[in-house]
Design a protein around this motif. Sequence first.
Motif, PDB file in Angstrom:
ATOM      1  N   ALA A 156       0.817  -1.220   0.000  1.00 59.33           N
ATOM      2  CA  ALA A 156       0.000   0.000   0.000  1.00 59.33           C
ATOM      3  C   ALA A 156       0.846   1.263   0.000  1.00 59.33           C
ATOM      4  O   ALA A 156       0.457   2.281   0.583  1.00 59.33           O
ATOM      5  CB  ALA A 156      -0.929  -0.018   1.210  1.00 59.33           C
ATOM      6  N   TYR A 157       2.020   1.227  -0.624  1.00 60.03           N
ATOM      7  CA  TYR A 157       2.916   2.380  -0.650  1.00 60.03           C
ATOM      8  C   TYR A 157       3.336   2.694  -2.077  1.00 60.03           C
ATOM      9  O   TYR A 157       3.511   1.789  -2.913  1.00 60.03           O
ATOM     10  CB  TYR A 157       4.178   2.114   0.170  1.00 60.03           C
ATOM     11  CG  TYR A 157       3.969   2.062   1.667  1.00 60.03           C
ATOM     12  CD1 TYR A 157       4.064   3.212   2.454  1.00 60.03           C
ATOM     13  CD2 TYR A 157       3.691   0.858   2.304  1.00 60.03           C
ATOM     14  CE1 TYR A 157       3.887   3.151   3.828  1.00 60.03           C
ATOM     15  CE2 TYR A 157       3.517   0.800   3.675  1.00 60.03           C
ATOM     16  CZ  TYR A 157       3.617   1.951   4.426  1.00 60.03           C
ATOM     17  OH  TYR A 157       3.444   1.890   5.788  1.00 60.03           O
ATOM     18  N   ASP A 158       3.534   3.972  -2.349  1.00 60.43           N
ATOM     19  CA  ASP A 158       4.237   4.434  -3.535  1.00 60.43           C
ATOM     20  C   ASP A 158       5.642   4.798  -3.084  1.00 60.43           C
ATOM     21  O   ASP A 158       5.828   5.744  -2.291  1.00 60.43           O
ATOM     22  CB  ASP A 158       3.543   5.652  -4.151  1.00 60.43           C
ATOM     23  CG  ASP A 158       2.284   5.272  -4.920  1.00 60.43           C
ATOM     24  OD1 ASP A 158       2.185   4.089  -5.319  1.00 60.43           O
ATOM     25  OD2 ASP A 158       1.428   6.144  -5.100  1.00 60.43           O
ATOM     26  N   VAL A 159       6.633   4.049  -3.558  1.00 61.83           N
ATOM     27  CA  VAL A 159       8.003   4.204  -3.078  1.00 61.83           C
ATOM     28  C   VAL A 159       8.817   4.992  -4.091  1.00 61.83           C
ATOM     29  O   VAL A 159       8.770   4.719  -5.302  1.00 61.83           O
ATOM     30  CB  VAL A 159       8.656   2.829  -2.826  1.00 61.83           C
ATOM     31  CG1 VAL A 159      10.097   2.990  -2.374  1.00 61.83           C
ATOM     32  CG2 VAL A 159       7.858   2.055  -1.779  1.00 61.83           C
ATOM     33  N   THR A 160       9.580   5.957  -3.584  1.00 62.61           N
ATOM     34  CA  THR A 160      10.474   6.763  -4.410  1.00 62.61           C
ATOM     35  C   THR A 160      11.870   6.701  -3.825  1.00 62.61           C
ATOM     36  O   THR A 160      12.056   6.935  -2.618  1.00 62.61           O
ATOM     37  CB  THR A 160      10.011   8.231  -4.458  1.00 62.61           C
ATOM     38  OG1 THR A 160       8.662   8.289  -4.940  1.00 62.61           O
ATOM     39  CG2 THR A 160      10.911   9.049  -5.367  1.00 62.61           C
ATOM     40  N   MET A 161      12.865   6.378  -4.663  1.00 64.54           N
ATOM     41  CA  MET A 161      14.248   6.343  -4.223  1.00 64.54           C
ATOM     42  C   MET A 161      14.845   7.751  -4.286  1.00 64.54           C
ATOM     43  O   MET A 161      14.687   8.455  -5.301  1.00 64.54           O
ATOM     44  CB  MET A 161      15.071   5.391  -5.084  1.00 64.54           C
ATOM     45  CG  MET A 161      14.593   3.951  -5.022  1.00 64.54           C
ATOM     46  SD  MET A 161      14.716   3.288  -3.345  1.00 64.54           S
ATOM     47  CE  MET A 161      13.814   1.745  -3.536  1.00 64.54           C
ATOM     48  N   GLU A 162      15.525   8.131  -3.228  1.00 56.87           N
ATOM     49  CA  GLU A 162      16.197   9.413  -3.169  1.00 56.87           C
ATOM     50  C   GLU A 162      17.684   9.173  -2.914  1.00 56.87           C
ATOM     51  O   GLU A 162      18.072   8.087  -2.455  1.00 56.87           O
ATOM     52  CB  GLU A 162      15.592  10.275  -2.055  1.00 56.87           C
ATOM     53  CG  GLU A 162      14.106  10.566  -2.263  1.00 56.87           C
ATOM     54  CD  GLU A 162      13.507  11.359  -1.119  1.00 56.87           C
ATOM     55  OE1 GLU A 162      14.119  11.361  -0.016  1.00 56.87           O
ATOM     56  OE2 GLU A 162      12.431  11.960  -1.311  1.00 56.87           O
ATOM     57  N   PRO A 163      18.542  10.153  -3.203  1.00 62.83           N
ATOM     58  CA  PRO A 163      19.978   9.945  -2.986  1.00 62.83           C
ATOM     59  C   PRO A 163      20.325   9.566  -1.551  1.00 62.83           C
ATOM     60  O   PRO A 163      21.258   8.786  -1.318  1.00 62.83           O
ATOM     61  CB  PRO A 163      20.585  11.308  -3.363  1.00 62.83           C
ATOM     62  CG  PRO A 163      19.605  11.911  -4.314  1.00 62.83           C
ATOM     63  CD  PRO A 163      18.254  11.461  -3.844  1.00 62.83           C
ATOM     64  N   SER A 164      19.558  10.093  -0.598  1.00 61.25           N
ATOM     65  CA  SER A 164      19.899   9.841   0.802  1.00 61.25           C
ATOM     66  C   SER A 164      19.049   8.760   1.448  1.00 61.25           C
ATOM     67  O   SER A 164      19.238   8.454   2.630  1.00 61.25           O
ATOM     68  CB  SER A 164      19.745  11.137   1.615  1.00 61.25           C
ATOM     69  OG  SER A 164      18.400  11.609   1.551  1.00 61.25           O
ATOM     70  N   GLY A 165      18.081   8.170   0.698  1.00 56.86           N
ATOM     71  CA  GLY A 165      17.241   7.162   1.313  1.00 56.86           C
ATOM     72  C   GLY A 165      15.993   6.862   0.513  1.00 56.86           C
ATOM     73  O   GLY A 165      15.995   6.907  -0.719  1.00 56.86           O
ATOM     74  N   VAL A 166      14.912   6.581   1.240  1.00 53.96           N
ATOM     75  CA  VAL A 166      13.662   6.130   0.617  1.00 53.96           C
ATOM     76  C   VAL A 166      12.517   6.997   1.123  1.00 53.96           C
ATOM     77  O   VAL A 166      12.448   7.344   2.308  1.00 53.96           O
ATOM     78  CB  VAL A 166      13.382   4.647   0.962  1.00 53.96           C
ATOM     79  CG1 VAL A 166      12.066   4.198   0.344  1.00 53.96           C
ATOM     80  CG2 VAL A 166      14.520   3.765   0.487  1.00 53.96           C
ATOM     81  N   ARG A 167      11.616   7.296   0.199  1.00 47.67           N
ATOM     82  CA  ARG A 167      10.377   8.002   0.547  1.00 47.67           C
ATOM     83  C   ARG A 167       9.219   7.095   0.154  1.00 47.67           C
ATOM     84  O   ARG A 167       9.119   6.679  -1.005  1.00 47.67           O
ATOM     85  CB  ARG A 167      10.286   9.332  -0.187  1.00 47.67           C
ATOM     86  CG  ARG A 167       8.966  10.089   0.031  1.00 47.67           C
ATOM     87  CD  ARG A 167       8.890  11.304  -0.890  1.00 47.67           C
ATOM     88  NE  ARG A 167       7.643  12.021  -0.729  1.00 47.67           N
ATOM     89  CZ  ARG A 167       7.460  13.036   0.093  1.00 47.67           C
ATOM     90  NH1 ARG A 167       8.465  13.465   0.833  1.00 47.67           N
ATOM     91  NH2 ARG A 167       6.278  13.638   0.180  1.00 47.67           N
ATOM     92  N   ALA A 168       8.360   6.764   1.105  1.00 51.21           N
ATOM     93  CA  ALA A 168       7.233   5.865   0.860  1.00 51.21           C
ATOM     94  C   ALA A 168       5.946   6.577   1.274  1.00 51.21           C
ATOM     95  O   ALA A 168       5.803   6.986   2.431  1.00 51.21           O
ATOM     96  CB  ALA A 168       7.397   4.564   1.632  1.00 51.21           C
ATOM     97  N   GLU A 169       5.028   6.716   0.329  1.00 52.13           N
ATOM     98  CA  GLU A 169       3.754   7.388   0.594  1.00 52.13           C
ATOM     99  C   GLU A 169       2.661   6.334   0.738  1.00 52.13           C
ATOM    100  O   GLU A 169       2.439   5.512  -0.157  1.00 52.13           O
ATOM    101  CB  GLU A 169       3.413   8.347  -0.546  1.00 52.13           C
ATOM    102  CG  GLU A 169       4.398   9.494  -0.696  1.00 52.13           C
ATOM    103  CD  GLU A 169       3.949  10.495  -1.741  1.00 52.13           C
ATOM    104  OE1 GLU A 169       2.716  10.558  -2.010  1.00 52.13           O
ATOM    105  OE2 GLU A 169       4.805  11.202  -2.288  1.00 52.13           O
ATOM    106  N   LEU A 170       1.991   6.340   1.891  1.00 50.83           N
ATOM    107  CA  LEU A 170       0.893   5.414   2.149  1.00 50.83           C
ATOM    108  C   LEU A 170      -0.312   5.824   1.308  1.00 50.83           C
ATOM    109  O   LEU A 170      -0.719   6.993   1.318  1.00 50.83           O
ATOM    110  CB  LEU A 170       0.542   5.424   3.638  1.00 50.83           C
ATOM    111  CG  LEU A 170      -0.511   4.440   4.105  1.00 50.83           C
ATOM    112  CD1 LEU A 170      -0.031   3.003   3.926  1.00 50.83           C
ATOM    113  CD2 LEU A 170      -0.847   4.688   5.587  1.00 50.83           C
ATOM    114  N   THR A 171      -0.896   4.868   0.607  1.00 52.66           N
ATOM    115  CA  THR A 171      -2.000   5.178  -0.313  1.00 52.66           C
ATOM    116  C   THR A 171      -3.352   4.718   0.199  1.00 52.66           C
ATOM    117  O   THR A 171      -4.351   4.854  -0.508  1.00 52.66           O
ATOM    118  CB  THR A 171      -1.724   4.532  -1.686  1.00 52.66           C
ATOM    119  OG1 THR A 171      -1.614   3.112  -1.526  1.00 52.66           O
ATOM    120  CG2 THR A 171      -0.440   5.080  -2.294  1.00 52.66           C
TER     121      THR A 171
END
Length: 248
Positions: free
Chosen positions: A104-119
């Motif tokens: 249930a997440y939209d995951v985005t990779m960033e240079p310093s880590g991970v961003r996950a948005e709960l949908t």
Amino acid sequence: MTSKTTDQDPAGTFAGYAVPPGSYRARRQRGPAYFATVGIWVGVIVVVMMALSVVATRITPTATQYRCPPDCGRPPNGLPVATNPRFFAADGSFSVSYPAPGTAYDVTMEPSGVRAELTVGDRGVLRLFSEPARGRDARKVADDLLSQMFPDAVKSYDLPNAILGYEPGYGEVADNWPKGTATDAQRLRIILVVAVKNDLALVAGAAGPFHQFGPDDGPGPPSPANLDIAKDMGKYVNSFMWRGDPPR
């Protein structure tokens, strides 16, 4: 002297011995030495037990004692089963698990880590990333990040005994209201957990709508987190690993 029985003495006959007349004293016979025998056996048993104890300490490794926190030891031997994918920093300084594709997440990779948005549910954002410590402790890093990301946020409480990646750290919970609003419907709940090692701060942060937990709505045990995404945050907080950490 010999004595014989007659017909009036049906007991039979027995032999006697002639001795010179006089007074005689029978020599006292020594009885069984019960106390000496028991004492010897007790001494032997004690010596054998001491010898076996010494042998046992030599051949059995001493169990490591931990005082957690801060020394929380390590999980049992054996590599765990990895159910989530893992993010590795480009320079190898840290790694962390993140939600798997199809969840249930939209995951985005960033240079310093991970961003996950709960949908689903209340929605919200989970960030798992690193921050150069530059000599700062975990509390200072958390305060700086909070003031940078949410300048108007007000701290609600500190998280007691906060641990990230099995490293003692600092955690805090804050609330933020968008400008011009003051109702719980617009209230944003923020959670930050930070730990510093090798001058690298690793951060688990979550933000989303304030959601009052209760007996029938929440993670189960009483919790003042009051953030829907926080119910899924724990599995990622201690998945952080600094460079050189043992597998777990």
